[in-house]
Design a protein around this motif. Structure first.
Motif, short mmCIF file in Angstrom:
data_model
loop_
_atom_site.label_atom_id
_atom_site.label_comp_id
_atom_site.label_asym_id
_atom_site.label_seq_id
_atom_site.Cartn_x
_atom_site.Cartn_y
_atom_site.Cartn_z
N VAL A 89 1.01 -1.39 -0.06
CA VAL A 89 0.05 0.02 0.17
C VAL A 89 0.99 1.38 -0.04
CG1 VAL A 89 -1.72 1.10 1.39
CG2 VAL A 89 -2.00 -1.40 1.26
N VAL A 90 0.33 2.33 -0.45
CA VAL A 90 1.12 3.77 -0.60
C VAL A 90 0.37 4.82 0.26
CG1 VAL A 90 2.00 5.54 -1.89
CG2 VAL A 90 2.44 2.90 -2.94
N SER A 91 0.82 5.41 0.92
CA SER A 91 0.43 6.69 1.63
C SER A 91 0.88 7.82 0.70
CB SER A 91 0.59 6.86 2.99
OG SER A 91 0.32 7.96 3.47
N GLY A 92 0.07 8.17 -0.18
CA GLY A 92 0.65 9.28 -0.97
C GLY A 92 -0.32 9.98 -1.75
N ALA A 93 -0.02 10.72 -2.69
CA ALA A 93 -0.67 11.75 -3.45
C ALA A 93 -1.78 10.97 -4.48
CB ALA A 93 0.03 12.63 -4.22
N PHE A 94 -2.97 11.47 -4.54
CA PHE A 94 -3.94 10.78 -5.12
C PHE A 94 -3.60 11.07 -6.90
CE2 PHE A 94 -7.62 11.21 -8.02
CZ PHE A 94 -8.34 10.00 -7.83
N GLU A 95 -3.06 11.98 -7.36
CA GLU A 95 -2.69 12.27 -8.68
C GLU A 95 -1.93 11.25 -9.38
OE1 GLU A 95 -0.63 15.59 -6.73
OE2 GLU A 95 -2.22 14.77 -6.34
N VAL A 223 -6.05 28.04 -6.35
CA VAL A 223 -4.86 27.52 -7.29
C VAL A 223 -5.52 26.70 -8.50
CG1 VAL A 223 -2.86 26.07 -7.55
CG2 VAL A 223 -3.12 27.93 -5.79
N PHE A 224 -6.14 25.67 -7.89
CA PHE A 224 -6.50 24.27 -8.68
C PHE A 224 -8.13 24.58 -9.61
CE2 PHE A 224 -3.48 22.61 -5.87
CZ PHE A 224 -2.52 22.06 -6.83
N GLY A 225 -9.04 25.53 -8.82
CA GLY A 225 -10.29 25.59 -9.49
C GLY A 225 -11.33 24.85 -9.00
N GLY A 226 -10.93 24.31 -7.88
CA GLY A 226 -11.84 23.15 -7.26
C GLY A 226 -11.29 22.21 -6.17
N ASP A 227 -11.95 21.23 -5.69
CA ASP A 227 -11.41 20.34 -4.74
C ASP A 227 -10.33 19.56 -5.22
OD1 ASP A 227 -13.37 21.11 -2.61
OD2 ASP A 227 -14.99 19.63 -3.50
N MET A 228 -9.30 19.57 -4.65
CA MET A 228 -8.05 18.77 -4.87
C MET A 228 -7.61 17.63 -4.11
SD MET A 228 -5.68 18.67 -7.42
CE MET A 228 -4.32 17.98 -7.79
N PRO A 229 -8.10 16.56 -4.08
CA PRO A 229 -7.58 15.48 -3.24
C PRO A 229 -6.18 15.22 -3.32
CG PRO A 229 -8.49 14.47 -5.32
CD PRO A 229 -8.62 16.00 -5.28
N PRO A 307 -11.75 13.94 -8.06
CA PRO A 307 -10.90 13.32 -9.13
C PRO A 307 -10.69 14.10 -10.52
CG PRO A 307 -12.34 11.67 -7.86
CD PRO A 307 -12.56 13.13 -7.40
N GLY A 308 -11.86 14.76 -10.76
CA GLY A 308 -11.85 15.52 -11.87
C GLY A 308 -10.77 16.73 -11.78
N THR A 309 -10.70 17.35 -10.63
CA THR A 309 -9.89 18.55 -10.46
C THR A 309 -8.40 17.85 -10.73
OG1 THR A 309 -11.28 19.71 -8.91
CG2 THR A 309 -9.02 20.26 -9.12
N SER A 310 -8.31 16.80 -10.01
CA SER A 310 -6.73 16.24 -10.27
C SER A 310 -6.49 15.66 -11.60
CB SER A 310 -6.73 14.93 -9.32
OG SER A 310 -5.60 14.43 -9.32
N LEU A 311 -7.14 15.46 -12.45
CA LEU A 311 -7.16 15.29 -13.89
C LEU A 311 -6.92 16.11 -14.75
CD1 LEU A 311 -7.04 12.95 -16.06
CD2 LEU A 311 -9.41 13.21 -16.38
N LYS A 312 -7.77 17.36 -14.49
CA LYS A 312 -7.48 18.56 -15.31
C LYS A 312 -6.10 19.25 -14.90
CE LYS A 312 -12.38 19.83 -15.49
NZ LYS A 312 -13.33 20.50 -15.09
N THR A 313 -5.62 18.98 -13.63
CA THR A 313 -4.43 19.69 -13.20
C THR A 313 -3.17 18.89 -13.99
OG1 THR A 313 -5.20 20.10 -10.99
CG2 THR A 313 -2.78 19.71 -11.17
N LEU A 314 -3.33 17.48 -14.03
CA LEU A 314 -2.20 16.73 -14.76
C LEU A 314 -2.31 17.23 -16.03
CD1 LEU A 314 -2.71 13.55 -12.78
CD2 LEU A 314 -0.64 15.13 -12.56
N GLN A 315 -3.43 17.22 -16.82
CA GLN A 315 -3.52 17.37 -18.28
C GLN A 315 -3.05 18.79 -18.70
OE1 GLN A 315 -7.99 16.78 -18.52
NE2 GLN A 315 -7.59 14.73 -19.51
N ALA A 316 -2.90 19.72 -17.57
CA ALA A 316 -2.50 21.17 -18.18
C ALA A 316 -1.11 20.84 -18.44
CB ALA A 316 -2.65 21.92 -16.61
N PHE A 317 -0.12 20.06 -17.99
CA PHE A 317 1.29 19.90 -18.02
C PHE A 317 1.84 18.82 -18.33
CE2 PHE A 317 0.92 19.36 -13.74
CZ PHE A 317 1.78 18.19 -13.57
#
Length: 346
Positions: A89-95, A223-229, A307-317
């Motif tokens: 198991v990992v305790s880490g970032a959702f992205e 910063v992210f435009g919404g909830d960021m897990p 989850p949607g905010t996280s995906l949009k963040t990654l798609q940005a760069f």
């Protein structure tokens, strides 16, 4: 000796009283496996505090689990441990789960630790006294916990919003504790993306200028435009499918830790965490805790839009995610947390 024993017993009793609602613990015989290895990157950070609480207050043991926690310099290295099979198991970032799916590796979040990243991007007043905008970071060295970690992801996103890319800077792994502080103070890096208590220590010493902050829900939305897990426990879908009762036991312990943190006093927190977490300053640690407490999940549930905010963040760069068919429904589940919350005794 008698006095110390008495005080220890009193502290234990106080902790038990504070816990209030308690979960119906899983019976060891019900578990598919009692031994679980968890990888984490920067365990001393508030980002991972619920994990430390579950460990130090024996919530994992109460569930019949024997948990071994391995601490790495950053989340990207903890992820590699799970992919390589040396951690369950990992305790880490959702992205990171989204990044794994883009590489056709199926992992899933099953209990959320943080509902805001808590990451702060700041520039050094020593090496960048004339800083005016993010554009000034071009060609500079930015310290992160580890390349590819959530700190570098946050910094990359902030850069992208300003028209820069990760190739315009140099990311330097500096860890998540005293090493990060030393790297900034010595001028080895020009900016730092890190978390508390590191950032509060540097800010109070007047050595940094904060340029982007995600320690509160309001700042995170800005910063992210919404909830960021943020921090969570995640494992391969194969592990979860094979070990549903063990996964539930892990979730029970983590939800209990989150509940404990909602009611804990500063004194009880200091009493629980290792001395090394305090960076030599208890008052500073508690001040930082007050700043980030809101960022921790109160119940372990994934927010609907997260989850949607996280995906949009990654798609940005991130070119590895852009255009990839990501199925967000397979990156997370609230099922285990819902069951954990349902077993809370009044």
């Amino acid at each position: 000796m008698q006095r110390r024993t008495f005080l220890a017993g009193t502290a234990a009793l106080a902790g038990a009283t504070l816990a209030g609602p308690s979960l119906a613990f899983a019976q060891p015989g019900q578990l598919e496996t009692r031994k679980v290895s968890i990888a984490v990157g920067g365990k001393n950070l508030f980002y991972y505090l619920p994990l430390t609480i579950a460990e130090r207050r024996n919530f994992f043991k109460d569930e019949g689990l024997e948990v071994e926690i391995s601490d790495f310099a950053g989340g990207s290295q903890a992820l590699k441990a799970a992919v390589g099979g040396s951690a369950d198991v990992v305790s880490g970032a959702f992205e990171h789960i989204i990044l794994l799916q883009a590489q056709h590796q199926m992992f899933r979040e099953f209990v959320l630790q943080g509902r805001a990243p808590q990451i702060v991007l700041a520039v050094s007043k020593k090496t960048m006294p004339g800083y005016k905008s993010i554009a000034d970071l071009k060609g500079k060295k930015i310290g992160v916990t580890a390349p590819g970690s959530s700190t570098s992801i946050m910094a990359s996103f902030v850069l992208a919003k300003a028209g820069l890319t990760a190739n315009d800077v140099s990311f330097i792994g500096v860890g998540a504790g005293a090493g990060a502080v030393a790297a900034l103070q010595s001028g080895q890096i020009d900016a730092l993306a890190n978390l508390d208590p590191v950032m509060t220590k540097l800010d109070r010493a007047g050595e940094i200028r904060v340029v982007s902050d995600t320690r509160t829900l309001a700042d995170t939305h800005s910063v992210f435009g919404g909830d960021m897990p943020a921090g969570c426990l995640y494992a391969s879908q194969a592990f979860i499918a094979k070990n549903p009762n063990t996964t539930q036991a892990l979730t029970n312990a983590m939800v209990r830790a989150l509940k404990w943190l909602q009611a804990a006093t500063g004194a009880q927190l200091i009493e629980t965490v290792p001395e090394s977490y305090l960076l030599g300053d208890r008052a500073l640690y508690l001040a930082a805790w007050d700043h980030v407490k809101e960022a921790l999940s109160p119940d372990g549930l994934m927010p609907a839009g997260g989850p949607g905010t996280s995906l949009k963040t990654l798609q940005a760069f991130d070119a590895n995610v852009k255009g990839k068919p990501i199925d967000l429904s397979k990156t997370w589940t609230n099922d285990f947390v819902t069951k954990a919350l349902a077993t809370v005794k009044s």
